[in-house]
Design an enzyme around this catalytic site. Structure first.
Site, short mmCIF file in Angstrom:
data_model
loop_
_atom_site.label_atom_id
_atom_site.label_comp_id
_atom_site.label_asym_id
_atom_site.label_seq_id
_atom_site.Cartn_x
_atom_site.Cartn_y
_atom_site.Cartn_z
CD GLN A 167 13.17 21.42 0.46
OE1 GLN A 167 14.27 21.27 0.00
NE2 GLN A 167 12.88 22.44 1.26
CE LYS A 226 13.85 16.97 5.98
NZ LYS A 226 12.42 16.88 5.71
CG ASP A 280 6.53 19.32 5.93
OD1 ASP A 280 7.36 20.21 6.18
OD2 ASP A 280 5.68 19.42 5.02
N GLY A 294 11.35 23.91 6.59
CA GLY A 294 10.99 24.35 7.94
C GLY A 294 11.34 23.24 8.90
CG HIS A 295 14.55 21.39 9.02
ND1 HIS A 295 15.79 21.06 8.54
CD2 HIS A 295 13.68 21.00 8.05
CE1 HIS A 295 15.67 20.51 7.35
NE2 HIS A 295 14.40 20.47 7.03
#
Ligand code: IMP
Length: 431
Positions: free
Chosen positions: A224, A16, A13, A40-41
């Site tokens: 991650q 990225k 988080d 989750g990007h």
């Protein structure tokens, strides 16, 4: 053969997605090499927000080819949902620009059910997983009994393998007092997935290798963060994949190409979702300021699970560690704007145990919980709004000092600083 690598230096988080988006402008290929839809990007383009879990963030740029590498674990249903979400948002997601490795492993409903069942059995020692079946899918991979994307190309054989897989899983679920899964229903589902995903399945190792050989830029998008890496992270409070730069080669199936840049994405403070040690964790008013209320999409609530993230001061001991294990060449600092409004800021520069001060931990991240942080205190820039800053000179002296401290204690030059969620809210340094 430019290989650029983007890696999270913390517990995920870090932001990225937005830097993959920024750097994909000059890349021919963007590739995910680890993890699954536990990631989750978020990419914000002209107020349109794309939340990606599986597909590389480069997909938003029409000029890129996107690869999902063999190091990934893929839930076909989630992937199809994400493809639809992108198509509905006007993004081209076709087999001409999205390729899925035949050797990536498949996540099934059994993996998800076992993930959740194992967590409930762990009780107070729970890991706080995302419940996406990541650990059980990698367990099957390592035990040489997993299902792979190539299996979708042979639906009849897949049906037999699924039968066997769900039968075994049902025994495990039964031992955890969880209702068994319906084999027939899952087989039907996977027959549909086979049809829909078959055109996307390819030899991504070859695509990436050929591209590098021909001098194209391949941008590897880490999921991650380094501190969640299965080998080098805060074990056992980690994910099950290789989240560091080392994972790029095995997770994409490419040779030991020297990377042109290994870019560490570092949030201006520290966050963590799920269980595990977090020496600089804060609560109360500071935590509220760092986390936000959840009203904004960029507040510190999980993109995948919606869980409130744990928050704390930046930890430069862990940053130095991430720099070492990844061979970082540059840093991108994200969310500097979130610190505005605070009177003073703290950076952890060492740890203390008894009378002993440690700037490096004797056994990596083992027993991290037994150390207390030693801080350096810096002045905040309180009421100055930095979200409009676009050059180093636009930042107040206190914000510049904070970044200089990150460089000094982290040991890696800072190349970008983000001061907001929009694409253009980035300061590019002249180094
Ligand atoms: P798993 O990857 O779902 O097995 O979860 C293992 C640990 O990694 C848990 O603490 C999760 O909260 C954390 N985790 C997994 N993926 C992410 C991510 O993308 N961002 C932040 N934490 C993550």
């Amino acid at each position: 053969m430019p290989l650029d690598i983007i890696i999270g230096t913390q517990w995920g988080d870090e932001g990225k997605g937005r830097f993959v988006d920024l750097l994909s402008r000059n890349a021919q290929i963007v590739a995910r090499f680890n993890g699954g839809d536990n990631a989750g990007h978020t990419v914000t383009v002209e107020r349109q927000i794309f939340k990606l879990h599986l597909i590389p963030s480069g997909i938003i740029h029409s000029g890129t080819i996107n690869l999902m590498g063999n190091g990934m674990v893929i839930h076909p249903g989630s992937l199809l949902d994400e493809m639809k979400m992108l198509s509905d948002g006007g993004v081209d997601v076709t087999p001409k620009r999205l390729f899925i490795s035949y050797a990536a492993h498949i996540i099934t409903p059994a993996h998800r059910a076992i993930d959740k069942a194992m967590e409930s059995v762990r009780g107070s020692g729970l890991l706080g997983t995302t419940g996406r079946g990541i650990g059980p899918a990698y367990t099957d991979k390592t035990a040489r009994q997993g299902l792979r994307m190539i299996d979708l190309l042979d639906p009849e054989n897949l049906m037999d393998n699924l039968d066997d897989h769900i039968r075994k899983a049902n025994k495990t679920l039964e031992s955890c007092q969880v209702a068994p899964l319906d084999i027939r229903e899952i087989q039907e589902q996977y027959r549909v997935y086979s049809q829909k995903l078959a055109p996307f399945i390819a030899d991504t190792s070859r695509i990436a290798s050929d591209a590098l050989y021909h001098g194209d830029t391949v941008l590897a998008e880490g999921a991650q963060g380094s501190l969640l890496d299965v080998d080098m992270g805060t074990y056992p409070y980690v994910t099950s994949s290789s989240c560091t730069s080392a994972g790029v080669l095995s997770g994409l199936g490419i040779g030991a190409y020297p990377a042109r840049r290994v870019i560490g994405i570092t949030k201006a403070f520290q966050t963590r979702v799920g269980s595990g040690p977090f020496p600089t964790e804060q609560s109360g008013q500071i935590a509220l300021q760092l986390r936000g209320t959840g009203a904004n999409p960029w507040d510190e609530y999980g993109t995948t699970t919606g869980r409130a993230r744990r928050v704390g001061w930046l930890d430069s001991v862990l940053l130095r560690y991430a720099a070492r294990i990844n061979g970082l060449t540059k840093l991108a600092i994200t969310k500097l704007d979130v610190l505005q409004g605070l009177d003073e800021l703290y950076i952890c520069t060492a740890y203390q145990k008894g009378n002993q001060i440690y700037t490096e931990l004797p056994f990596g991240l083992s027993n991290l919980e037994s150390y207390s942080p030693v801080y350096t205190r810096l002045p905040g820039w309180k009421s100055v709004d930095i979200t409009g800053a676009r050059t180093w000179g636009d930042l107040p002296a206190e914000a510049q000092r904070y970044i200089e401290a990150i460089v000094e204690f982290g040991g890696v030059p800072v190349h970008w600083i983000s001061v907001g969620a929009e694409r253009d809210q980035v300061i590019r340094m002249e180094s």
